[in-house]
Design a protein around this motif. Sequence first.
Motif, PDB file in Angstrom:
ATOM      1  N   ASN A   1      -1.045  72.798  84.293  1.00 33.81           N
ATOM      2  CA  ASN A   1      -1.481  72.921  85.676  1.00 33.81           C
ATOM      3  C   ASN A   1      -2.590  71.897  85.838  1.00 33.81           C
ATOM      4  O   ASN A   1      -3.260  71.561  84.852  1.00 33.81           O
ATOM      5  CB  ASN A   1      -2.042  74.310  85.996  1.00 33.81           C
ATOM      6  CG  ASN A   1      -0.951  75.372  86.085  1.00 33.81           C
ATOM      7  OD1 ASN A   1       0.223  75.053  86.258  1.00 33.81           O
ATOM      8  ND2 ASN A   1      -1.333  76.618  85.958  1.00 33.81           N
TER       9      ASN A   1
ATOM     10  N   GLY B   1      -6.848  78.074  86.687  1.00 30.38           N
ATOM     11  CA  GLY B   1      -5.877  79.160  86.847  1.00 30.38           C
ATOM     12  C   GLY B   1      -6.492  80.337  87.588  1.00 30.38           C
ATOM     13  O   GLY B   1      -7.700  80.515  87.636  1.00 30.38           O
ATOM     14  N   ASP B   2      -5.636  81.145  88.150  1.00 32.58           N
ATOM     15  CA  ASP B   2      -6.040  82.382  88.799  1.00 32.58           C
ATOM     16  C   ASP B   2      -5.183  83.461  88.158  1.00 32.58           C
ATOM     17  O   ASP B   2      -3.949  83.370  88.249  1.00 32.58           O
ATOM     18  CB  ASP B   2      -5.760  82.264  90.304  1.00 32.58           C
ATOM     19  CG  ASP B   2      -6.273  83.451  91.099  1.00 32.58           C
ATOM     20  OD1 ASP B   2      -6.440  84.527  90.507  1.00 32.58           O
ATOM     21  OD2 ASP B   2      -6.490  83.293  92.299  1.00 32.58           O
ATOM     22  N   PRO B   3      -5.694  84.418  87.431  1.00 32.07           N
ATOM     23  CA  PRO B   3      -7.071  84.933  87.384  1.00 32.07           C
ATOM     24  C   PRO B   3      -7.956  84.416  86.236  1.00 32.07           C
ATOM     25  O   PRO B   3      -9.058  84.951  86.062  1.00 32.07           O
ATOM     26  CB  PRO B   3      -6.841  86.437  87.209  1.00 32.07           C
ATOM     27  CG  PRO B   3      -5.599  86.527  86.378  1.00 32.07           C
ATOM     28  CD  PRO B   3      -4.751  85.341  86.767  1.00 32.07           C
ATOM     29  N   GLU B   4      -7.542  83.383  85.482  1.00 31.08           N
ATOM     30  CA  GLU B   4      -8.374  82.961  84.345  1.00 31.08           C
ATOM     31  C   GLU B   4      -9.774  82.507  84.786  1.00 31.08           C
ATOM     32  O   GLU B   4     -10.770  82.759  84.103  1.00 31.08           O
ATOM     33  CB  GLU B   4      -7.709  81.807  83.585  1.00 31.08           C
ATOM     34  CG  GLU B   4      -6.438  82.177  82.842  1.00 31.08           C
ATOM     35  CD  GLU B   4      -5.201  81.831  83.659  1.00 31.08           C
ATOM     36  OE1 GLU B   4      -5.203  82.054  84.893  1.00 31.08           O
ATOM     37  OE2 GLU B   4      -4.220  81.344  83.062  1.00 31.08           O
TER      38      GLU B   4
ATOM     39  N   LYS C   1       0.595  88.004  82.677  1.00 30.87           N
ATOM     40  CA  LYS C   1       1.433  87.570  83.807  1.00 30.87           C
ATOM     41  C   LYS C   1       2.415  88.604  84.307  1.00 30.87           C
ATOM     42  O   LYS C   1       2.831  88.563  85.456  1.00 30.87           O
ATOM     43  CB  LYS C   1       2.235  86.329  83.386  1.00 30.87           C
ATOM     44  CG  LYS C   1       1.373  85.097  83.353  1.00 30.87           C
ATOM     45  CD  LYS C   1       2.214  83.858  83.283  1.00 30.87           C
ATOM     46  CE  LYS C   1       1.368  82.694  82.893  1.00 30.87           C
ATOM     47  NZ  LYS C   1       1.115  81.728  83.906  1.00 30.87           N
TER      48      LYS C   1
ATOM     49  N   GLY D   1       1.661  86.215  89.659  1.00 26.18           N
ATOM     50  CA  GLY D   1       0.660  85.152  89.566  1.00 26.18           C
ATOM     51  C   GLY D   1      -0.356  85.445  88.478  1.00 26.18           C
ATOM     52  O   GLY D   1      -1.125  84.569  88.086  1.00 26.18           O
TER      53      GLY D   1
HETATM   54  N1  GLY Z   1      -2.725  82.029  85.928  1.00 27.07           N
HETATM   55  C1  GLY Z   1      -1.799  80.988  86.044  1.00 27.07           C
HETATM   56  C2  GLY Z   1      -1.878  80.209  87.296  1.00 27.07           C
HETATM   57  O1  GLY Z   1      -2.916  80.126  87.924  1.00 27.07           O
HETATM   58  O2  GLY Z   1      -0.871  79.640  87.687  1.00 27.07           O
END
Ligand code: GLY
Length: 417
Positions: free
Chosen positions: A279, A283-286, A208, A220
Amino acid sequence: MKVLVLGSGAREHAITWKFSKSKRISGLYIAPGNAGTEELGENLPNLSPLDHQAVVDFCVEKKIDLVFVGPEDPLASGIVDRLTLEKIPAFGPHKAAAELESSKAFAKRFMTRHGIPTAKAREFDSSSEFEGFMKKHGQRVVVKKSGLAAGKGVLDSDSVEELVRFGRKALQDDLLVVEEHLTGTELSLFALTDGSSHVLLPVCADFKKARENDEGKNTGGMGAVCPVPVVDAKLLETIRTEIVEPTFKALAAEGLSYHGVLYFGLMVTDAGPRLLEFNVRFGDPETQVLIPLIDSDFGSLCESVVQGKLRDFPLHFSSKAALGVVLASKGYPDSYKSGIPVKPLPSFSESEVLIFHSATKLNGSGQVLTGGGRCFTVVGVGANLLASNELAYGAAARIEFEGVWCRRDIGKKFFID
Ligand code: GLY
Ligand code: AMP
């Protein structure tokens, strides 16, 4: 089946790419989409995911079988409630459950009420009370704005003055959550849920902070890996029994169950795993590293989620490892320019390297223009994280636009010597 994906990020590009590989897909639309998704389906640049009526009208006109909601804003605004009312199957929570993400105060109260291990916290709605607390409280804390803030609502700092300034500003239009500062290994865990059963996906880690060695500002996410080598079966079992199962039980008890994905943001401390946040979306970038490792048909998988048939779904994962590096614009996470021309993108074998665009657009002559602070996620898929790292950074070096930069150490702390 005909699918509409809502969103324009690299996460939605990865999801669209996976849908495009599904044997079940007869139509694929992305609203608004980006220059990368344009190659995989039909972009709808004028359809806003926040315009419920326009989304419904489109779904009715095209006989859409499934709407996949990528980002949090349409979920928090109740897009799934509206689609459900119109009997259009949607992947994502209704508005009440989306509060688990859209209100950190709501999420913290939920965790506390159900005894889910988390950082000790206090909620504030007045500046004087908050400042009084900060004067007296000796230990390091993290200050969080309660509402959605696109990754900019949390300040983790050792400067009390900075925390007070941040909290005072946030309190002008929001609640504040102040919690104990935890140290440990941060993990991203996603569970698919069909409203009555759930299944865990391979564990990811998000990088992060903006700078190498996890220094600099929160972003992000500058990169991600999947799976995470330090997570063994024993730790996963602890997370499952102490955090995941109690959460799903609590969701059912409170009538908040839904069809979609739930993210557990975890900190593995010396005293055990603690839940930092929920969340209610991928997730982004997961997502960019998780999706390439799903071997099962993605259309069928999402259908099983919205139809409540996840329990019987044959879900298979690759034994490979994926590592994603985010290419950012000069200035990110502060101010940055968009619309920067990108040199023609090189092509790679999809089994080894994937390039996911974020909010890019094509200009009149077909050139890709950047669209945000985080512009691309370059993913390497190899036998292990070290191999994936070489693939991802090798490919990243060949993507060129003015001011492009990335963190150089994604995954490094997890390499096994
Ligand atoms: N990678 C965490 C998010 O998408 O908030
Ligand atoms: P959140 O949106 O609540 O996940 O917070 C964003 C980031 O801030 C997390 O991914 C962590 O890196 C950091 N963070 C949040 N809460 C804590 C905490 N209690 N202790 C240490 N770091 C935290």
